[in-house]
Design an enzyme around this catalytic site. Structure first.
Site, PDB file in Angstrom:
ATOM      1  N   TYR A 178       0.844  -1.202   0.000  1.00 30.88           N
ATOM      2  CA  TYR A 178       0.000   0.000   0.000  1.00 30.88           C
ATOM      3  C   TYR A 178       0.871   1.239   0.000  1.00 30.88           C
ATOM      4  CZ  TYR A 178       0.805   1.005   5.020  1.00 30.88           C
ATOM      5  OH  TYR A 178       1.363   1.330   6.235  1.00 30.88           O
ATOM      6  N   CYS A 179       0.258   2.365  -0.392  1.00 32.59           N
ATOM      7  CA  CYS A 179       0.971   3.650  -0.354  1.00 32.59           C
ATOM      8  C   CYS A 179      -0.009   4.731   0.079  1.00 32.59           C
ATOM      9  CB  CYS A 179       1.680   3.962  -1.671  1.00 32.59           C
ATOM     10  SG  CYS A 179       0.634   3.959  -3.137  1.00 32.59           S
ATOM     11  N   ARG A 180      -0.171   5.772  -0.727  1.00 34.09           N
ATOM     12  CA  ARG A 180      -1.003   6.911  -0.311  1.00 34.09           C
ATOM     13  C   ARG A 180      -2.466   6.770  -0.690  1.00 34.09           C
ATOM     14  NH1 ARG A 180       3.464  11.120  -2.683  1.00 34.09           N
ATOM     15  NH2 ARG A 180       4.852  11.216  -0.851  1.00 34.09           N
ATOM     16  N   CYS A 184      -1.914   6.678  -6.077  1.00 30.44           N
ATOM     17  CA  CYS A 184      -0.479   6.725  -5.776  1.00 30.44           C
ATOM     18  C   CYS A 184       0.230   5.647  -6.585  1.00 30.44           C
ATOM     19  CB  CYS A 184      -0.259   6.514  -4.276  1.00 30.44           C
ATOM     20  SG  CYS A 184       1.479   6.472  -3.791  1.00 30.44           S
ATOM     21  N   ALA A 187       2.694   2.138  -5.103  1.00 30.92           N
ATOM     22  CA  ALA A 187       2.208   0.770  -4.914  1.00 30.92           C
ATOM     23  C   ALA A 187       2.180   0.011  -6.233  1.00 30.92           C
ATOM     24  CB  ALA A 187       0.820   0.783  -4.278  1.00 30.92           C
TER      25      ALA A 187
END
Length: 220
Positions: A178-180, A184, A187
């Site tokens: 996961y990221c933002r 984003c 990921a």
């Protein structure tokens, strides 16, 4: 003030807020600031804009009372005025994805270019997997953002470090990245790298801010 003047005034003021966010660059800034405070230099670098242009957009958001400015030592930081600003962005994002098919198509096309059409999961599915399966959760945001808050038991693995760290992970385990948030690209880059190196990998659709808003377990 009569009723007509009252309504005109109220809707005019609300329209100013809508006008302030009705810009793709400002929406991206709000999305970024959901991760926490940043300097104008950091914001400009993240959204690929000049310092001057970024400052102008931040001033528009500040005038609409959507962002606030604080000082931390010698640094001037910009942050969302409250969590309701980010929640408004989430509602707008959801509305756009639901009623504008082009948004979903752009996301799907981009991910198809990055990697095969691999399955994604949502936060509620991840909570079940964390309880029932042996998985690895990777947070591929910059370390500064991880330190502000992250999904419980997640490992900080900034995208630029991932390639050199592949040997640390067992291929028998499923890796969730996961990221933002859904827009984003960190990921998506991580998913492509892991998949191409033979790992079982899933992308979490939500980012950390959404996870926190849902009241799910966090690490800080």
């Amino acid at each position: 003030m009569d009723k007509r003047a009252f309504k005109d005034k109220v809707y005019t003021e609300l329209a100013k807020v809508a006008k302030a966010i009705a810009n793709p660059v400002r929406l991206e800034i709000i999305d970024l600031l959901g991760q926490g405070p940043f300097t104008v230099e950091q914001i400009a670098g993240s959204i690929s804009q000049s310092m001057a242009n970024t400052s102008q957009h931040l001033q528009n958001l500040k005038n609409a009372k959507l962002v606030q400015v604080t000082k931390q030592g010698n640094f001037v930081l910009y942050a969302l005025a409250s969590s309701s600003v980010y929640q408004t962005w989430l509602s707008l994002r959801t509305l756009g994805i639901e009623f504008n098919a082009e948004v979903g198509k752009v996301v799907d096309d981009f991910r198809q270019e990055q990697h095969e059409a691999l399955p994604t999961i949502h936060a509620e599915q991840l909570t079940t997997m964390l309880a029932e399966e042996e998985i690895v959760v990777l947070d591929v945001r910059p370390e500064q953002e991880f330190e502000r808050g992250h999904i419980q038991h997640a490992i900080s693995m900034p995208i630029h470090q991932l390639k050199d760290a592949l040997k640390k992970f067992a291929k028998k385990k499923t890796i969730v990245v996961y990221c933002r948030g859904p827009f984003c690209v960190y990921a998506d880059e991580a998913v492509a790298l892991l998949h191409n190196n033979g790992f079982k990998v899933l992308r979490l659709e939500e980012g950390y801010p959404e996870w926190e808003i849902k009241g799910l377990p966090t690490g800080k």
